[in-house]
Design an enzyme around this catalytic site. Sequence first.
Site, PDB file in Angstrom:
ATOM      1  N   LYS A  46       0.849  -1.176   0.000  1.00 59.15           N
ATOM      2  CA  LYS A  46       0.000   0.000   0.000  1.00 59.15           C
ATOM      3  C   LYS A  46       0.885   1.226   0.000  1.00 59.15           C
ATOM      4  CE  LYS A  46      -3.419   2.258   2.954  1.00 59.15           C
ATOM      5  NZ  LYS A  46      -2.828   3.534   2.540  1.00 59.15           N
ATOM      6  N   SER A 100       6.606   5.981  -1.856  1.00 59.10           N
ATOM      7  CA  SER A 100       7.818   5.270  -2.297  1.00 59.10           C
ATOM      8  C   SER A 100       8.691   4.827  -1.129  1.00 59.10           C
ATOM      9  CB  SER A 100       8.642   6.153  -3.256  1.00 59.10           C
ATOM     10  OG  SER A 100       7.836   6.551  -4.339  1.00 59.10           O
ATOM     11  N   ARG A 101       8.067   4.582   0.008  1.00 54.29           N
ATOM     12  CA  ARG A 101       8.776   4.100   1.215  1.00 54.29           C
ATOM     13  C   ARG A 101       9.777   5.116   1.777  1.00 54.29           C
ATOM     14  NH1 ARG A 101       4.686   1.422   0.996  1.00 54.29           N
ATOM     15  NH2 ARG A 101       4.647  -0.852   0.908  1.00 54.29           N
ATOM     16  N   LEU A 102       9.654   6.394   1.364  1.00 53.33           N
ATOM     17  CA  LEU A 102      10.542   7.444   1.894  1.00 53.33           C
ATOM     18  C   LEU A 102       9.866   8.084   3.106  1.00 53.33           C
ATOM     19  CD1 LEU A 102      11.810   8.930  -1.495  1.00 53.33           C
ATOM     20  CD2 LEU A 102      12.928   7.260   0.003  1.00 53.33           C
TER      21      LEU A 102
END
Length: 215
Positions: A9, A191-193
């Site tokens: 997600k 983006s997992r940042l």
Amino acid sequence: MSDLAGMRKGYTVGALDAEALGGDPLVALERWIVEAAEAGALEPNAFALASVSEAGAPSLRFVLCKGVDGSGISFYTNLESRKGRELDGQGVAAATFWWDVLERQVRLEGSVARVPDAEADAYFASRPRGSRVGAWASPQSRVIEGREELERRAVEAEARFADGGEVPRPPFWGGYRITPVRMEFWQGRESRLHDRIAFEREADGAPWRTVRLAP
Ligand SMILES: Cc1cc2nc3c(=O)[nH]c(=O)nc-3n(C[C@H](O)[C@H](O)[C@H](O)COP(=O)(O)O)c2cc1C
């Protein structure tokens, strides 16, 4: 067939910086619990509580946070449960809150101690009568013969307090307060940042230092 590896997600609800959190992470935690409640979280004050055995083995379970104040967070339980024995024995604990609706996590670590009797009495007295009677019925974390034993114990506790009088706090039931020396606030990002802001202090009452961590 399930596709666990394909489950992912993106996080888009918010962003986080140290300025927005303010200088006191316990104040910020209380605000995040309130915001999660307002956003419709099912159990906004639930957190995973980690304790550790004498042999160094960790164990984890959910409990409900019943207070946040200047020195820490409190919760209530059976003092003779597995968690009670491990917290009393080692004096350390860790906690993690997760609010999916806000894509936020808070984790903290520190020392743990029982709350004073007067504070536990006041919280116990505020619970619904059924919960107060129920506290007498369950030898939490002990092996029982079956569901029937629990129901028999509940009937016995009901009978004991059938006169409708005061239900005292059981001597084996009380609260703990975790006094954190480390807290971390996490906000999911694209983006997992993700954003991670950590607070550290030497001891209760010492000033907090803030750093940003890589996700
Ligand atoms: C959402 C949720 C909230 C819970 N809150 C509490 C709580 O506040 N106190 C408690 O003793 N157990 C609570 N429990 C039950 C604990 O997770 C656990 O089963 C129980 O305390 C026994 O843990 P122990 O054997 O490690 O001591 C809760 C469970 C869930 C799923």
